[in-house]
Design a protein around this motif. Structure first.
Motif, short mmCIF file in Angstrom:
data_model
loop_
_atom_site.label_atom_id
_atom_site.label_comp_id
_atom_site.label_asym_id
_atom_site.label_seq_id
_atom_site.Cartn_x
_atom_site.Cartn_y
_atom_site.Cartn_z
N ASN A 1 139.75 52.16 -34.30
CA ASN A 1 139.57 53.56 -33.95
C ASN A 1 140.65 54.11 -33.03
OD1 ASN A 1 137.05 54.32 -35.36
ND2 ASN A 1 136.24 52.61 -34.17
N VAL B 1 139.86 55.84 -29.59
CA VAL B 1 139.14 54.92 -28.71
C VAL B 1 139.57 55.06 -27.25
CG1 VAL B 1 140.75 52.98 -29.01
CG2 VAL B 1 138.36 52.53 -28.48
N TRP C 1 137.35 57.56 -25.28
CA TRP C 1 135.93 57.31 -25.10
C TRP C 1 135.63 57.04 -23.63
CZ3 TRP C 1 135.10 53.31 -29.62
CH2 TRP C 1 135.34 53.94 -30.84
N LYS D 1 131.96 47.26 -28.77
CA LYS D 1 131.44 48.48 -29.41
C LYS D 1 130.94 49.46 -28.36
CE LYS D 1 130.05 46.51 -33.80
NZ LYS D 1 128.99 46.33 -34.77
N GLU E 1 130.41 55.51 -29.85
CA GLU E 1 131.28 56.18 -30.83
C GLU E 1 131.75 55.26 -31.96
OE1 GLU E 1 131.92 58.06 -26.77
OE2 GLU E 1 131.68 56.04 -27.56
N GLY E 2 131.68 53.95 -31.75
CA GLY E 2 132.11 53.00 -32.79
C GLY E 2 132.71 51.73 -32.19
#
Length: 171
Positions: free
Chosen positions: A40, A44, A47, A80, A83-84
């Protein structure tokens, strides 16, 4: 005249000079396989939530020649957030051990408890460096009590739970 005493740690030597005492030595250690995924990126890095880190490990030992064994410490880390997936790292870190005159019943405790203890600090550094090189703060894995895990597994097998395949350890 003083009486000679011998200790249990004196190497046994045959009349021809051959050393018959048990010995195990680390010949080499190396990264066998390393994968770092940052699926990501670059999102990422925006985040805000703290990620959940899942660490799994496994230990394997294989004979690779006469009196030679490769012990592999496999470490899988997944990070993780809501958001993913932030990152996934898979490492196989191995050591090549030479074995001489070691009783068969002593090999498994060495390969599943002592050898991983020797290899772990180096594998830990590889994981920390790979995570840092991926743009994240270094991940310092907690020390693992491989001897304690081996004893737990041996006790479970002795109590009849040996039919259930159990991983050598999880963190």
């Amino acid at each position: 005249m003083a009486e000679e005493t011998s200790s249990d740690f004196t190497p046994e030597t045959l009349s021809n000079g051959e050393d018959t005492s048990p010995a195990i030595g680390l010949i080499s250690q190396y990264v066998k396989d390393l994968s770092f995924e940052n699926p990501n990126a670059p999102a990422v890095y925006q985040w805000q939530a703290a990620p959940q880190i899942d660490v799994q490990f496994n230990i394997g030992a294989d004979g690779v020649g006469e009196n030679l064994f490769e012990v592999t410490l496999k470490i899988d880390v997944t990070s993780k957030a809501d958001e993913g997936t932030a990152f996934v790292i898979e490492l196989k870190y191995a050591g090549l051990f030479g074995v001489r005159n070691v009783p068969e019943d002593q090999l498994q405790p060495f390969f599943l408890a002592e050898a991983p203890r020797i290899l772990f600090p180096f594998a830990r550094r590889v994981v920390a460096d790979a995570v840092r090189d991926g743009g994240f703060p270094p991940l310092l894995l907690e020390p693992i009590d491989f001897h304690g895990l081996f004893l737990q597994q041996a006790q479970a097998q002795a109590e009849g739970q040996g039919d259930i395949p159990t991983p050598v350890g999880q963190a």
